[in-house]
Design a protein around this motif. Structure first.
Motif, PDB file in Angstrom:
ATOM      1  N   UNK A  59       0.793  -1.422  -0.062  1.00  0.00           N
ATOM      2  CA  UNK A  59      -0.007   0.002   0.109  1.00  0.00           C
ATOM      3  C   UNK A  59       0.977   1.282  -0.087  1.00  0.00           C
ATOM      4  N   UNK A  60       1.932   1.294   0.708  1.00  0.00           N
ATOM      5  CA  UNK A  60       2.854   2.513   0.895  1.00  0.00           C
ATOM      6  C   UNK A  60       3.563   2.584  -0.716  1.00  0.00           C
ATOM      7  N   UNK A  61       3.870   1.573  -1.043  1.00  0.00           N
ATOM      8  CA  UNK A  61       4.356   1.529  -2.628  1.00  0.00           C
ATOM      9  C   UNK A  61       3.579   2.634  -3.524  1.00  0.00           C
TER      10      UNK A  61
ATOM     11  N   UNK B 121       2.186   7.157  -6.402  1.00  0.00           N
ATOM     12  CA  UNK B 121       1.431   8.446  -6.705  1.00  0.00           C
ATOM     13  C   UNK B 121       1.732   9.736  -6.076  1.00  0.00           C
ATOM     14  N   UNK B 122       2.970   9.802  -5.350  1.00  0.00           N
ATOM     15  CA  UNK B 122       3.379  10.865  -4.692  1.00  0.00           C
ATOM     16  C   UNK B 122       2.726  11.324  -3.416  1.00  0.00           C
TER      17      UNK B 122
END
Length: 229
Positions: free
Chosen positions: A16-18, A23-24
Motif C-alpha cells: 500500500x505504501x509503495x 502516486x506522490x
C-alpha cells in the motif's frame, strides 16, 4: 497464527505504501525503494523475509507458498484439527513438535523431559482419522537419495533428480527407554536446503528441526557420505 498475521500486515502495508509513494502521496523511503526494486526484479523483498519463515524462493514461488500456508491454517480454523499436518508449512516447527510431546505427556502423566520421538511410515498414506498418539505429517523431501516405494526404505537417487518426496511420517512421542530399534538412518530435517542457521532466542536453530529415523538396510555411514537430508 500471530506470526502469520504479522507477516501479512508487513506485506500489505508495504504494498500500500509503495502505491502511495508512486502516486506522490508518500515519501519513498530507502526500505520502500528496496521492496520496489525486489518486486521489479522478481525477488522476495528483504523486508518481508525479515518477518518471515525461512525461504529461498523467488517472488512468485514465495507468494504461492505463502498463500498455501494461509489456506492450510484457515482450513484448520474452519474445520478443526486436521488429520494430516503440513509440517513444512508451519512457521515454527519446533513449537509444533513440542506441542505433540506435551499432549502425550499430559495424556499419560509422564515428565516431558523423559520423552523422545519415534517415526513410522505407514503403508496407508491417506488416513481418514487421527492417530491415538502423535501426529501424521507430510510435506518433506529428500536430498541425496530417494524413497523406494516398493521396498519401503531409502535407496540411491535417480540420475539428475535432486529432490524426492518422503512418505507421510507418523511422529509418535515415546519414552526414551521404549524407543524402537530397527535398521534406519538418522536423517537431519531442515527447513530450507542451505542447511545452515543460527540459534534463536528460544535456543532453537533457525533452520535445523530434528533428526528423523528413516528405514534403511544400507549402513548409516553410506548415507552420511552422500550428505542425505
Amino acid at each position: 497464527l500471530t506470526r502469520f498475521n504479522n507477516l501479512t500486515g508487513v506485506i500489505t502495508s508495504s504494498l500500500k505504501d509503495i502505491l502511495k509513494a508512486i502516486k506522490g502521496l508518500l515519501l519513498m523511503s530507502e526500505d520502500l525503494e528496496s521492496v520496489f526494486h525486489s518486486l521489479f526484479n522478481g525477488k522476495t523483498p528483504a523486508m518481508w523475509l525479515a518477518n518471515s519463515y525461512p525461504s529461498l524462493k523467488p517472488l512468485g514461488g514465495y507468494t504461492n507458498d505463502f498463500l498455501e500456508r494461509l489456506k492450510f491454517f484457515q482450513t484448520w480454523i474452519d474445520r478443526g484439527i486436521p488429520v494430516l499436518f503440513w509440517i513444512s508449512g508451519i512457521y515454527f516447527t519446533q513449537a509444533f513438535t513440542t506441542g505433540a510431546s506435551q499432549n502425550f505427556a499430559r495424556k499419560y502423566t509422564i515428565p516431558i523431559d523423559t520423552l523422545t520421538f519415534d517415526f513410522h511410515m505407514p503403508k496407508e498414506q491417506e488416513p481418514t482419522s487421527k492417530p491415538e498418539n502423535g501426529v501424521y505429517t507430510y510435506g518433506t523431501f529428500l536430498e541425496g537419495c530417494k524413497w523406494n516405494w516398493n521396498r519401503w526404505e531409502l535407496a540411491e537417487s535417480d540420475p539428475k533428480v535432486l529432490y524426492t518426496p518422503v512418505p507421510m511420517v507418523w511422529i509418535v512421542p515415546c519414552k526414551k527407554e521404549e524407543l524402537r530399534e530397527f535398521p534406519s538412518y538418522e536423517c537431519p530435517l531442515y527447513k530450507v536446503s542451505t542447511r545452515k542457521g543460527v540459534l534463536s532466542t528460544t535456543g532453537h536453530s533457525t533452520n535445523f528441526v530434528m533428526p528423523i529415523r528413516l528405514n534403511s538396510t544400507i549402513p548409516e555411514a553410506h548415507w552420511v557420505k552422500r550428505g542425505v537430508a
